[in-house]
Structure formats: structure tokens, C-alpha cells
Design an enzyme around this catalytic site. Structure first.
Site, short mmCIF file in Angstrom:
data_model
loop_
_atom_site.label_atom_id
_atom_site.label_comp_id
_atom_site.label_asym_id
_atom_site.label_seq_id
_atom_site.Cartn_x
_atom_site.Cartn_y
_atom_site.Cartn_z
N ASP A 50 2.68 62.08 27.85
CA ASP A 50 3.85 62.37 27.09
C ASP A 50 4.68 61.27 27.30
O ASP A 50 4.80 60.56 28.36
CB ASP A 50 4.38 63.53 27.40
CG ASP A 50 5.73 63.95 26.59
OD1 ASP A 50 5.72 63.76 25.48
OD2 ASP A 50 6.52 64.36 27.50
N ASP B 165 8.75 61.30 26.26
CA ASP B 165 10.28 61.64 26.53
C ASP B 165 10.22 62.67 27.74
O ASP B 165 9.64 63.47 28.07
CB ASP B 165 10.89 62.40 25.63
CG ASP B 165 10.62 61.38 24.02
OD1 ASP B 165 10.99 60.24 24.17
OD2 ASP B 165 10.69 62.19 22.94
#
Length: 290
Positions: free
Chosen positions: A40, A42
């Protein structure tokens, strides 16, 4: 003097040959074709939301106002505090963002993404997470980013980090111009797991040998899909889940809060809100050119 210079030149040549020979002695990395790692972006690979930082970069270029950016940041902060996602709000925000971006050139988004990454995002990469990604690369495995951020921006981040590539939200384009429609939906939650599953089929990956990294419980579908899940800078729900299931937990925040209001996370609405801010900027930019 001339003799001394020749001696230095000879020594330099010998040193160069020795260094080259030593490098070639290292065993080449054998590609591991069945294993890969999925990260991922963020608050996992990068502090804060990538689309927010992109919007900040657009603001410094005068493509929209500081007030627009502030409203966007507050909206994400409120979303974070509520801790839930209203499907209708997501739908409206998505449609608004797509309406604004319609007509923008893909190449302009890519160019701006490259500039803004270098100016704003590069210093926000978590060194610890980057090191985790490098371990997979050193082991001959491919490393992919998986994010709700538009795929063009996600690819820029992956390229700058020397990773294999990126899975991101795909906006439809024709002849290099955004149409204002998505291909499918936002790459968020279960959609991330579907993207990883689809990539595994295409690339011949064995998901039981793959790894996934995230900070958010929203990514549990993706984390649960692979054989090796790791919680990175986790939110409370993911931390609890990781502990119950014996998943490794990596926290590179050195005691800082998981999320600050000034560095909002991108989780569904957050990512789309960033798209709205970016879309507003691009729309104003194109109107100015007309």
C-alpha cells in the site's frame, strides 16, 4: 613528476580492474518468478496521502487556491475521525472528481506527477518500508504498489523507488484525454485484493508465497489473500487483527500518531477527495488555456 603520474595512472587502472572483477564475482540474483510483494502507499510507503501531496504541488503552481486545499484536508480529517465510509458519499465524490478531470491530458498528469514527486513526496517515503521493499527486490522478487491513487501517479512513485510497477485506480482515456469515467471502480478495499488476484493469474504468482504490507484495516482483503501479511504503521483495528493472527507489525513512526490532520490518510473518500482537488486544478488550468 612524470614517473609519479604514470605510477598513479597504473595504480588507478589496477584498482579499477580489481573492482570490476570483484563485482563480477557476486552471484547474480536468480529471479523468483512465483513470489512478489504488494505495498500500500499512503501511510505505508509514504507519510500521508499521495494524492494530497499531489494536490499541494498543484497549489504551489497556482492551479487552485490554498482555501481549496484546506477544505480538502479538513474533509479528510473529518472522515478519519468518523471512521466509516458512506457509500453514497463515495459515489458522489467519485462522480464529481471524474467530471472535473474529464478533458485533461494524461501526459500532463504524468509530467506533473513526476515534478511533484521530486519536490514534495520524495522526502516523505518511510525509509523502513523502502528497506522492506528492497529486501524483496534483492531476493529476486517483483514489488508492486497497490493504491487507490490514480495509476499514473502510482506508476511515477514506483518508478522513482525502483520498484516493478503499480496497481492503481484506472480512469478511462481516449487518444490521451480523460473521458471522465472510471474503468471499473476505485481500487480500494476488496478491489485491491481483486487486482492482486488478477495480477497473480497473469504473472503466474503463487499467492501463498507472496507478501503484502499495509497500514489500514481497509486492506484486510488484500492482506488476507497472501501467505505473508505485514502491518506497517497500523491503525488500531489492523494492529489488533495482526496481533490475533500473528502477523508481523512494523512501526516506523517513532512514537508519532498514526495520522495527523495535516497529513490525512487516503482511504476511499480521502483518495477521491484528492482527486477532486486535483481535478479542480486541472480544470482551471485548461480553462485558462482556452
Amino acid at each position: 613528476m612524470r614517473l609519479l603520474r604514470r605510477r598513479h595512472e597504473a595504480d588507478a587502472e589496477v584498482a579499477g580492474e580489481a573492482a570490476a572483477a570483484a563485482a563480477l564475482e557476486m552471484a547474480p540474483i536468480e529471479p523468483d518468478t512465483q513470489a512478489a510483494a504488494f505495498f500500500d502507499v499512503d501511510n505505508t510507503m509514504m507519510r500521508g496521502a499521495s494524492i494530497y501531496h499531489f494536490a499541494r504541488g498543484l497549489a504551489t503552481r497556482g492551479m487552485f487556491t490554498t482555501s481549496d486545499l484546506f477544505k480538502f484536508a479538513i474533509g479528510q480529517a473529518v472522515f478519519r475521525l468518523r471512521g466509516n465510509e458512506n457509500p453514497e458519499h463515495i459515489k458522489v465524490a467519485r462522480e464529481t472528481a471524474l467530471a472535473f478531470v474529464a478533458g485533461a491530458k494524461v501526459e500532463d498528469v504524468v509530467r506533473l506527477g513526476e515534478e511533484i514527486y521530486d519536490e514534495v513526496m520524495a522526502d516523505r517515503i518511510w525509509a523502513g518500508t523502502r528497506a522492506l521493499a528492497q529486501r524483496h527486490l534483492d531476493a529476486g522478487q517483483r514489488v508492486w504498489l497497490v493504491t487507490a491513487t490514480p495509476v499514473e501517479l502510482a506508476r511515477v512513485i514506483a518508478q522513482r523507488l525502483g520498484l516493478t510497477g503499480a496497481l492503481g485506480t484506472v480512469a478511462e482515456s481516449r487518444d490521451g484525454i480523460y473521458t471522465g469515467r472510471l474503468v471499473g471502480d476505485l481500487l480500494h478495499g476488496p478491489a485491491k485484493a481483486e487486482a492482486v488476484r488478477a495480477l497473480a493469474r497473469r504473472e503466474g504468482l503463487d499467492l501463498t508465497r507472496c507478501s503484502a504490507y499495509s497500514d489500514s484495516a481497509n486492506d484486510l482483503p488484500m492482506l488476507s489473500l497472501v501467505g505473508h501479511a505485514v502491518a506497517v504503521n497500523p491503525d488500531a483495528e489492523l494492529r489488533e487483527h495482526a496481533r490475533k493472527h500473528g502477523w508481523p507489525i512494523k512501526d516506523f513512526r517513532t512514537g508519532r500518531k498514526a495520522t495527523l490532520a495535516a497529513l490525512p490518510i487516503a482511504a476511499g473518500v480521502g483518495a477521491v477527495a484528492g482527486g477532486i482537488a486535483a481535478g479542480v486544478a486541472l480544470r482551471k488550468h485548461y480553462r485558462a488555456l482556452d
